[in-house]
Design a protein around this motif. Sequence first.
Motif, PDB file in Angstrom:
ATOM      1  N   ALA A 359      -3.695  -6.979  -7.093  1.00 16.06           N
ATOM      2  CA  ALA A 359      -4.607  -6.942  -5.946  1.00 16.06           C
ATOM      3  C   ALA A 359      -3.829  -7.003  -4.635  1.00 16.06           C
ATOM      4  O   ALA A 359      -4.177  -6.323  -3.656  1.00 16.06           O
ATOM      5  N   THR A 360      -2.759  -7.795  -4.591  1.00 14.56           N
ATOM      6  CA  THR A 360      -1.968  -7.918  -3.365  1.00 14.56           C
ATOM      7  C   THR A 360      -1.194  -6.641  -3.078  1.00 14.56           C
ATOM      8  O   THR A 360      -1.062  -6.230  -1.914  1.00 14.56           O
ATOM      9  N   VAL A 361      -0.676  -5.991  -4.116  1.00 19.30           N
ATOM     10  CA  VAL A 361       0.016  -4.708  -3.930  1.00 19.30           C
ATOM     11  C   VAL A 361      -0.930  -3.692  -3.296  1.00 19.30           C
ATOM     12  O   VAL A 361      -0.529  -2.919  -2.412  1.00 19.30           O
ATOM     13  N   ALA A 362      -2.192  -3.681  -3.732  1.00 20.68           N
ATOM     14  CA  ALA A 362      -3.149  -2.730  -3.161  1.00 20.68           C
ATOM     15  C   ALA A 362      -3.310  -2.930  -1.661  1.00 20.68           C
ATOM     16  O   ALA A 362      -3.491  -1.965  -0.903  1.00 20.68           O
ATOM     17  N   LEU A 363      -3.202  -4.183  -1.209  1.00 23.49           N
ATOM     18  CA  LEU A 363      -3.357  -4.473   0.213  1.00 23.49           C
ATOM     19  C   LEU A 363      -2.211  -3.913   1.055  1.00 23.49           C
ATOM     20  O   LEU A 363      -2.367  -3.711   2.264  1.00 23.49           O
ATOM     21  N   VAL A 364      -1.064  -3.663   0.438  1.00 33.27           N
ATOM     22  CA  VAL A 364       0.075  -3.092   1.162  1.00 33.27           C
ATOM     23  C   VAL A 364      -0.287  -1.728   1.746  1.00 33.27           C
ATOM     24  O   VAL A 364       0.226  -1.322   2.790  1.00 33.27           O
ATOM     25  N   PHE A 365      -1.214  -1.022   1.103  1.00 35.21           N
ATOM     26  CA  PHE A 365      -1.526   0.351   1.485  1.00 35.21           C
ATOM     27  C   PHE A 365      -2.822   0.464   2.297  1.00 35.21           C
ATOM     28  O   PHE A 365      -3.395   1.541   2.414  1.00 35.21           O
ATOM     29  N   LEU A 366      -3.269  -0.665   2.872  1.00 40.16           N
ATOM     30  CA  LEU A 366      -4.515  -0.649   3.639  1.00 40.16           C
ATOM     31  C   LEU A 366      -4.507   0.417   4.734  1.00 40.16           C
ATOM     32  O   LEU A 366      -5.492   1.140   4.921  1.00 40.16           O
ATOM     33  N   ASP A 367      -3.415   0.500   5.472  1.00 38.68           N
ATOM     34  CA  ASP A 367      -3.395   1.392   6.634  1.00 38.68           C
ATOM     35  C   ASP A 367      -3.278   2.856   6.255  1.00 38.68           C
ATOM     36  O   ASP A 367      -3.392   3.723   7.119  1.00 38.68           O
ATOM     37  N   ASP A 368      -3.037   3.135   4.962  1.00 34.42           N
ATOM     38  CA  ASP A 368      -2.889   4.519   4.511  1.00 34.42           C
ATOM     39  C   ASP A 368      -4.171   5.075   3.914  1.00 34.42           C
ATOM     40  O   ASP A 368      -4.200   6.231   3.473  1.00 34.42           O
ATOM     41  N   VAL A 369      -5.226   4.278   3.870  1.00 36.63           N
ATOM     42  CA  VAL A 369      -6.468   4.677   3.200  1.00 36.63           C
ATOM     43  C   VAL A 369      -7.566   4.825   4.246  1.00 36.63           C
ATOM     44  O   VAL A 369      -7.772   3.933   5.082  1.00 36.63           O
ATOM     45  N   ALA A 370      -8.279   5.940   4.171  1.00 34.77           N
ATOM     46  CA  ALA A 370      -9.347   6.181   5.145  1.00 34.77           C
ATOM     47  C   ALA A 370     -10.439   5.121   5.028  1.00 34.77           C
ATOM     48  O   ALA A 370     -10.942   4.610   6.031  1.00 34.77           O
ATOM     49  N   GLY A 371     -10.818   4.796   3.812  1.00 30.74           N
ATOM     50  CA  GLY A 371     -11.857   3.784   3.601  1.00 30.74           C
ATOM     51  C   GLY A 371     -11.249   2.407   3.402  1.00 30.74           C
ATOM     52  O   GLY A 371     -11.585   1.699   2.450  1.00 30.74           O
ATOM     53  N   TRP A 372     -10.371   2.010   4.332  1.00 33.03           N
ATOM     54  CA  TRP A 372      -9.630   0.761   4.159  1.00 33.03           C
ATOM     55  C   TRP A 372     -10.519  -0.481   4.072  1.00 33.03           C
ATOM     56  O   TRP A 372     -10.165  -1.427   3.352  1.00 33.03           O
ATOM     57  N   PRO A 373     -11.693  -0.545   4.764  1.00 33.26           N
ATOM     58  CA  PRO A 373     -12.511  -1.761   4.607  1.00 33.26           C
ATOM     59  C   PRO A 373     -12.950  -1.998   3.164  1.00 33.26           C
ATOM     60  O   PRO A 373     -12.980  -3.139   2.692  1.00 33.26           O
ATOM     61  N   ALA A 374     -13.285  -0.915   2.444  1.00 35.85           N
ATOM     62  CA  ALA A 374     -13.700  -1.062   1.045  1.00 35.85           C
ATOM     63  C   ALA A 374     -12.537  -1.573   0.203  1.00 35.85           C
ATOM     64  O   ALA A 374     -12.713  -2.436  -0.676  1.00 35.85           O
ATOM     65  N   LEU A 375     -11.337  -1.035   0.446  1.00 37.68           N
ATOM     66  CA  LEU A 375     -10.160  -1.504  -0.288  1.00 37.68           C
ATOM     67  C   LEU A 375      -9.889  -2.970   0.025  1.00 37.68           C
ATOM     68  O   LEU A 375      -9.564  -3.760  -0.871  1.00 37.68           O
ATOM     69  N   LEU A 376     -10.006  -3.356   1.298  1.00 37.78           N
ATOM     70  CA  LEU A 376      -9.795  -4.746   1.690  1.00 37.78           C
ATOM     71  C   LEU A 376     -10.741  -5.675   0.942  1.00 37.78           C
ATOM     72  O   LEU A 376     -10.315  -6.691   0.368  1.00 37.78           O
TER      73      LEU A 376
END
Length: 485
Positions: A359-376
């Motif tokens: 889950a923490t690794v996924a947060l590394v890529f927040l700024d690269d994802v258009a739908g970053w709020p959903a990923l967060l």
Amino acid sequence: MTTDTPAAPPGLAGRSGSPAVRPRDRVALLVLLTASFTLAVDFSILNVALPRIGSEVGFGLAGLQWIATSFAVCAAGFTLFFGRCADLFGRRRQFLTGIAVLGAASLLGGLAEAPWMLLLARVAQGLATAAVTPAALSLLTTSFPEGPMRRRALGLNGALMAAGFTTGAVAGGLLTDLVSWRWAFFVNVIVAAFVLVAGPVVLQESRSSERVRLDVPGAVTVTLALVTGVYGLTQAGERSWGDPTCWGSLAVAGALLAAFVVTERVVARPLVPLGILTRRAVGWGNLAGVLAFATETSVVFLLTLYLQEVRGYTPLQAGLAFSVLGAGTVLGGLAAPRVIGAIGGKRAIVTGFAVQAAATVALVFLDDVAGWPALLLAATFLGGVANLVAIVGFMVTATSGLPDSEQGLATGLATMSQQVGITLGTPVMSAVATAAGAATAAGAAAAGRVLHGVEVALAVNAAACVAAALVCAVALPATRKESLA
């Protein structure tokens, strides 16, 4: 052996094979869980209100850190001492005394008109937290036999404590904006009044039946070691890891710990029998606890930087964004007893750390994802669930296989691990993020430096979770699966 054992544990379930649950027992559980939740809230409820408090009470910018530092140093530094005192002098007595001190200190804090009054209140709140937390935990563990009932109780306790850290940030913002920061103190007075009315009726006293004198030299050396060590860590977070005060305090803490070990080897009745630390479940279990609290609390810090410095969120908006994380921690605490019953404590801890790392690794890529709020939201929810599975697994593991007469010591160690982890995580990850941000290309925008620093720190955090999973897989003793029925 303890002098008093409840006729039936303050139980949680009406499942087959479980003891009958009396209304008094349910109220006892409610009292203990309410206290644990309130103490967890106190760690974070004032953070967003610090600038407002400073302007109204008269703190300078440099002095604001002491509102948090004075509380953290006392809360972490005295837990081991009070954990052993609970065994020797009475867990119920210490729990109620600590709650009374918490209520009085909170009233003083809410009425404070000068910096010294507020700092005195925070010191007293920290000491009350150090006294109440291990006493409440040991009342839980001595009221439940090892097995399903204890796992459920610790699962609820872990869920509410973890939710308290998140709730504190949200509640602090709401109270400060809508009413007054003083209500962050006054709420504790109301809770303390409830606990002091109900507690004496429903809680039964328990203490070691053997009358033993307190190991004063050991108590003094370990308490001073923890106080100076936690102070050094807080200074690293407030200033930098290169600050002489930080390293000087940590060096003194190391010397005091060495003196404590020597003392415990020669005294007849040691505060902490060193043999208990050589038990793999206790020693490695508490290391797992330090890492579990250090990694997840520092993720909250890093994401707060990201949301406010990169995305432009207000403090209240950032706090509300963590409500999903809070929901995940509650679900993780409720699910953890079943997970531990199905696969055992060791595998639950390892699995929890592994999923938290993903889950923490996924947060590394927040700024690269258009739908970053959903990923967060998805990643923080999953990480919260996994982290609480690891935390409850650590609590169960670190308090298992010990007699009731040592439960205060065991829960004191567990509480110390929790609070050291909370104190350690933020300054370490702050240092990583700061160093990585400073290493970005010259002329980079401030938001870009913060973003790069947060991404690197999140990657390091995930690596720490992987390392924790590997260490626990190798070092923790195997535990058998147990049915919850």
